[in-house]
Design a protein around this motif. Sequence first.
Motif, PDB file in Angstrom:
ATOM      1  N   ASP A  65       0.826  -1.203   0.000  1.00  9.91           N
ATOM      2  CA  ASP A  65       0.000   0.000   0.000  1.00  9.91           C
ATOM      3  C   ASP A  65       0.862   1.256   0.000  1.00  9.91           C
ATOM      4  OD1 ASP A  65      -2.790   1.107   0.286  1.00  9.91           O
ATOM      5  OD2 ASP A  65      -1.838   2.031   2.031  1.00  9.91           O
ATOM      6  N   TYR A  66       1.980   1.215   0.726  1.00 10.96           N
ATOM      7  CA  TYR A  66       2.894   2.357   0.732  1.00 10.96           C
ATOM      8  C   TYR A  66       3.358   2.667  -0.691  1.00 10.96           C
ATOM      9  CZ  TYR A  66       6.889   5.284   2.130  1.00 10.96           C
ATOM     10  OH  TYR A  66       7.782   6.316   2.288  1.00 10.96           O
ATOM     11  N   PHE A  67       3.768   1.639  -1.421  1.00  7.62           N
ATOM     12  CA  PHE A  67       4.215   1.882  -2.794  1.00  7.62           C
ATOM     13  C   PHE A  67       3.070   2.381  -3.672  1.00  7.62           C
ATOM     14  CE2 PHE A  67       7.810  -1.177  -1.853  1.00  7.62           C
ATOM     15  CZ  PHE A  67       8.805  -0.232  -1.969  1.00  7.62           C
ATOM     16  N   LYS A  68       1.893   1.840  -3.513  1.00  8.77           N
ATOM     17  CA  LYS A  68       0.753   2.298  -4.319  1.00  8.77           C
ATOM     18  C   LYS A  68       0.522   3.793  -4.150  1.00  8.77           C
ATOM     19  CE  LYS A  68      -1.958  -2.010  -4.289  1.00  8.77           C
ATOM     20  NZ  LYS A  68      -3.178  -2.670  -3.748  1.00  8.77           N
ATOM     21  N   THR A  69       0.443   4.232  -2.898  1.00  8.70           N
ATOM     22  CA  THR A  69       0.111   5.637  -2.658  1.00  8.70           C
ATOM     23  C   THR A  69       1.257   6.567  -3.049  1.00  8.70           C
ATOM     24  OG1 THR A  69       0.821   5.441  -0.347  1.00  8.70           O
ATOM     25  CG2 THR A  69      -1.515   5.082  -0.820  1.00  8.70           C
ATOM     26  N   HIS A  70       2.491   6.143  -2.833  1.00 11.22           N
ATOM     27  CA  HIS A  70       3.616   7.017  -3.146  1.00 11.22           C
ATOM     28  C   HIS A  70       3.904   7.067  -4.645  1.00 11.22           C
ATOM     29  CE1 HIS A  70       4.031   6.936   1.174  1.00 11.22           C
ATOM     30  NE2 HIS A  70       4.894   7.934   1.087  1.00 11.22           N
ATOM     31  N   LEU A  71       3.647   5.990  -5.338  1.00 10.23           N
ATOM     32  CA  LEU A  71       3.794   6.040  -6.799  1.00 10.23           C
ATOM     33  C   LEU A  71       2.688   6.901  -7.409  1.00 10.23           C
ATOM     34  CD1 LEU A  71       4.838   2.354  -7.461  1.00 10.23           C
ATOM     35  CD2 LEU A  71       6.230   4.389  -7.885  1.00 10.23           C
ATOM     36  N   ALA A  72       1.494   6.848  -6.831  1.00  9.13           N
ATOM     37  CA  ALA A  72       0.434   7.756  -7.293  1.00  9.13           C
ATOM     38  C   ALA A  72       0.838   9.205  -7.041  1.00  9.13           C
ATOM     39  CB  ALA A  72      -0.881   7.433  -6.580  1.00  9.13           C
ATOM     40  N   ALA A  73       1.550   9.450  -5.928  1.00  5.16           N
ATOM     41  CA  ALA A  73       2.015  10.806  -5.630  1.00  5.16           C
ATOM     42  C   ALA A  73       3.046  11.276  -6.654  1.00  5.16           C
ATOM     43  CB  ALA A  73       2.617  10.844  -4.224  1.00  5.16           C
ATOM     44  N   VAL A  74       3.915  10.384  -7.096  1.00  8.27           N
ATOM     45  CA  VAL A  74       4.887  10.736  -8.144  1.00  8.27           C
ATOM     46  C   VAL A  74       4.158  11.060  -9.443  1.00  8.27           C
ATOM     47  CG1 VAL A  74       6.826   9.913  -9.532  1.00  8.27           C
ATOM     48  CG2 VAL A  74       6.722   9.339  -7.099  1.00  8.27           C
ATOM     49  N   SER A  75       3.177  10.231  -9.780  1.00  5.44           N
ATOM     50  CA  SER A  75       2.400  10.477 -11.003  1.00  5.44           C
ATOM     51  C   SER A  75       1.696  11.829 -10.940  1.00  5.44           C
ATOM     52  CB  SER A  75       1.379   9.352 -11.196  1.00  5.44           C
ATOM     53  OG  SER A  75       0.518   9.623 -12.276  1.00  5.44           O
ATOM     54  N   GLU A  76       1.173  12.176  -9.772  1.00  8.87           N
ATOM     55  CA  GLU A  76       0.503  13.470  -9.612  1.00  8.87           C
ATOM     56  C   GLU A  76       1.489  14.615  -9.830  1.00  8.87           C
ATOM     57  OE1 GLU A  76      -2.224  16.510  -8.771  1.00  8.87           O
ATOM     58  OE2 GLU A  76      -2.463  14.433  -9.451  1.00  8.87           O
ATOM     59  N   ALA A  77       2.702  14.472  -9.311  1.00  8.69           N
ATOM     60  CA  ALA A  77       3.710  15.518  -9.517  1.00  8.69           C
ATOM     61  C   ALA A  77       4.055  15.664 -10.992  1.00  8.69           C
ATOM     62  CB  ALA A  77       4.960  15.188  -8.705  1.00  8.69           C
ATOM     63  N   ILE A  78       4.151  14.541 -11.694  1.00 11.34           N
ATOM     64  CA  ILE A  78       4.423  14.595 -13.138  1.00 11.34           C
ATOM     65  C   ILE A  78       3.280  15.309 -13.854  1.00 11.34           C
ATOM     66  CG2 ILE A  78       4.682  13.185 -15.218  1.00 11.34           C
ATOM     67  CD1 ILE A  78       6.118  11.100 -13.413  1.00 11.34           C
ATOM     68  N   ALA A  79       2.052  14.989 -13.441  1.00 14.86           N
ATOM     69  CA  ALA A  79       0.890  15.643 -14.058  1.00 14.86           C
ATOM     70  C   ALA A  79       0.910  17.148 -13.813  1.00 14.86           C
ATOM     71  CB  ALA A  79      -0.399  15.037 -13.508  1.00 14.86           C
ATOM     72  N   GLN A  80       1.539  17.583 -12.718  1.00 13.09           N
ATOM     73  CA  GLN A  80       1.653  19.008 -12.419  1.00 13.09           C
ATOM     74  C   GLN A  80       2.898  19.639 -13.046  1.00 13.09           C
ATOM     75  OE1 GLN A  80       0.902  20.188  -8.330  1.00 13.09           O
ATOM     76  NE2 GLN A  80      -0.452  18.437  -7.999  1.00 13.09           N
ATOM     77  N   GLY A  81       3.558  18.911 -13.911  1.00 13.48           N
ATOM     78  CA  GLY A  81       4.649  19.483 -14.677  1.00 13.48           C
ATOM     79  C   GLY A  81       6.045  19.229 -14.144  1.00 13.48           C
ATOM     80  N   CYS A  82       6.184  18.439 -13.092  1.00 17.35           N
ATOM     81  CA  CYS A  82       7.518  18.139 -12.560  1.00 17.35           C
ATOM     82  C   CYS A  82       8.254  17.182 -13.489  1.00 17.35           C
ATOM     83  CB  CYS A  82       7.411  17.518 -11.175  1.00 17.35           C
ATOM     84  SG  CYS A  82       6.655  18.599  -9.946  1.00 17.35           S
ATOM     85  N   ASP A  83       9.533  17.461 -13.708  1.00 19.85           N
ATOM     86  CA  ASP A  83      10.347  16.659 -14.626  1.00 19.85           C
ATOM     87  C   ASP A  83      10.943  15.468 -13.879  1.00 19.85           C
ATOM     88  OD1 ASP A  83      11.828  15.698 -16.720  1.00 19.85           O
ATOM     89  OD2 ASP A  83      13.220  17.395 -16.830  1.00 19.85           O
TER      90      ASP A  83
END
Length: 453
Positions: A377-395
């Motif tokens: 579950d930790y990996f699920k939520t934190h990988l979703a957090a990375v995806s969200e940052a990418i969606a907000q334009g983070c490289d």
Amino acid sequence: MPGITRRVRFPANFLWGAATSAYQIEGSPLADGAGPSIWQRFTRTPGMMANGDTGDVACDHYRRWKDDVALMKRLGLRAYRFSIAWARVLPEGRGRVNAKGLDFYSRLVDELLRNDIVPLPTLFHWDLPAALDDRGGWLNPDIADWFADYANLVYAKLDDRVRQWATLNEPWVVTDGGYLHGALAPGHRSKFEAPIAAHHLLRAHGAAVQAYHANGKHRIGIVVNIEPKYSATQGAEDLAATKRAEAYMNRQYLDPVFLGAYPEELREIFDEAWPAWPDADMALIRQPIDWLGVNYYTRNVTRFDANAYPLRAAPVKQDATCTETGWEVFAQGLTDTLTWIKQRYGNPPVYVTENGAAFYDPPRAADGRIDDPLRVDYFKTHLAAVSEAIAQGCDVRGYMAWSLLDNLEWSLGFAKRFGIVHVDFATQVRTIKNSGKFYADVIATNGDVLNGA
């Protein structure tokens, strides 16, 4: 993640991997002519290590490296972040080269490439040669040149096959744990030493980057641990305490690299212990880097505390799920960290170079499974957090799970397990946990499995 409903996506060329460090997994610390590091000394200092554990054997990776690469291949890893033990290459930290030690890393790189795994070496992950500590270690200004000489030696051996380098791992931990609070090697406790050690770590980073720019052909960066700070209240004292905490842990290492200056709050924190640094030093530190590594584990909710040394800031415990190391599970902090870096430092290429959690692993099931749902579950939520940052334009260009293997968790010994692969330290048998199998599915689908998880 709460409040995020968009589909999890990652770029087609996203680099998926896992991370380790030399002293935590290699064992055989003096094999084939290697010299001792400060961690051999520290682990033998009474009272400093949980259960008296040492890295003398650890995961025995120095002898089992080929099998471990095969394990990486089974997991589908596209990259492997590891560190090079300085004293294995230079037993006295400078001068005489131990060819057998350098050849170990050359063979490892070759085996990774044969298995289509990108090697991501870090030059320094806390294990300073003991001989250099005898000369003052990170308190000696000459160490920047010593580190550059060591770096040049490793570049010359591996840069024909390594495309991406890191100079330092988590310099904040080195100075806070090793020079201010004494909880990590070399075990010093001095408000005056901590800023000096931090500065010379950054000078060493700059010197190694400068050396690489002179002869290297590829990319180089630095790895920092970031713990975002959130004020407990909007009161003036809590807000000021939060700024001090953020400056001390996060901006102390990134502002000099990207902006060429230390945060002003450090003068307040260290007071008479804060030195004046020459402009030439700041210019050396501010060498252009090609990428930034970010290690993220948790956040900190901060309040003012007049008795908290030296920040006058203290964490507020949250009513939330925590890992076995007592760290709150807070995936939103990873998105916040990545967007903060984008906004403050101009959106550099970023790799999440460590992210993971220590949780209790139940005994192996009759069918051989090790079920670790909290880590999944930790990996699920934190990988979703990375995806969200990418969606907000983070490289953001890659993600390294910490850790590939259960290992020596520094002064906590072997009691805290971060691995996606279980290690039986008595037999050295490796078993892929359910979190490892889940992560293999993430890699195989480039994260799309998260949308059905």
